[in-house]
Scaffold this active site. Structure first.
Site, short mmCIF file in Angstrom:
data_model
loop_
_atom_site.label_atom_id
_atom_site.label_comp_id
_atom_site.label_asym_id
_atom_site.label_seq_id
_atom_site.Cartn_x
_atom_site.Cartn_y
_atom_site.Cartn_z
N LYS A 87 -9.27 -9.21 1.83
CA LYS A 87 -8.16 -8.07 1.42
C LYS A 87 -7.09 -8.66 0.91
O LYS A 87 -6.21 -9.12 2.15
CB LYS A 87 -8.29 -7.16 2.50
O1 G3P Z 1 -7.68 1.97 4.62
C1 G3P Z 1 -6.26 2.06 4.87
C2 G3P Z 1 -5.91 2.80 6.09
O2 G3P Z 1 -6.51 1.90 7.26
C3 G3P Z 1 -4.67 3.10 6.26
O3 G3P Z 1 -4.68 4.41 6.70
O4 G3P Z 1 -4.04 6.37 7.82
O5 G3P Z 1 -2.85 4.41 8.15
O6 G3P Z 1 -2.61 5.58 6.19
P1 G3P Z 1 -3.51 5.36 7.30
#
Ligand code: G3P
Length: 218
Positions: A87
């Site tokens: 990633k």
């Molecule tokens: O896949 C990306 C994710 O982990 C980010 O999620 O909820 O932190 O925006 P969030």
């Protein structure tokens, strides 16, 4: 549409795997930190443990932000296990790193994508996956799912092979919206996946079937 689980929590990964519908896992440095995984050796071991649990792709994120560092980390992560996808953040050096890693046959997931232009660059660099963060766009009053739809349409129109991996999914309805938008993959918290199971008519219907059976069979 493929389902990835967006966590570094081994219990949740096992639970999703046991359900039989899991296609992979995505992690990021915040998710690793949340599980208290620290130090390079522990982090690398954790990725290997995740790969042992699931059958599909496991995204492992680099920490470097310079080209040479990303290449070095990317090659090290990819060598850990055949299921690892490296990633890489959507920055200038990241695009160069994706191009290089792709040329070496290493699969990549371009992360922190928030616009159609960024998705174009990721595809042109040859990323295996592009990860638009829909929840974080919604957080700033911008339609995250609309971006998924735009990227899917653009990739289809121009024939790019990069898969659209909808990320930053916060709830079950996001999954449904990503399905409708044509995402190739949705990476979700376990709670959002389990939410797909729920319908009150399923519950009341099952209750009646069992009650009717009992009436006759005792
Ligand atoms: O896949 C990306 C994710 O982990 C980010 O999620 O909820 O932190 O925006 P969030």
């Amino acid at each position: 549409m493929k389902f990835f689980i967006d966590t570094a929590n081994l219990d949740q990964i096992r639970e999703a795997q046991d359900l039989g519908v899991l296609d992979g896992v995505t992690t990021n440095p915040s998710l690793m930190a949340k599980e208290g995984i620290k130090g390079q050796e522990n982090i690398l071991n954790h990725y290997k443990n995740i790969c042992e649990i699931v059958d599909g792709d496991v995204s492992a994120e680099v920490i470097s932000t310079d080209y040479a560092g990303m290449i070095k980390e990317g090659e090290m992560l990819a060598a850990l296990h055949p299921q690892i996808v490296v990633k890489i953040p959507m920055i200038k050096e990241g695009i160069k790193a994706i191009k290089y890693l792709t040329s070496k046959g290493i699969r990549t997931n371009c992360t922190l994508v928030f616009s159609l232009g960024q998705a174009l660059l990721a595809a042109k660099a040859g990323a295996t996956y592009v990860s638009p963060f829909i929840g974080r766009l919604d957080d700033i009053s911008t339609d995250g799912v609309a971006l998924i739809r735009q990227i899917v349409e653009m990739y289809n129109f121009y024939g790019y092979e990069t898969e659209v991996l909808a990320a930053s999914i916060r709830h079950t309805m996001h999954i449904i919206q990503c399905l409708e938008a044509g995402a190739d993959v949705a990476t979700c918290p376990l709670s959002a996946i389990l939410g797909l199971l729920n319908h009150p008519l399923t519950d009341s219907g099952l209750e009646k079937f069992l009650a009717d059976y009992k009436k006759v069979n005792g």
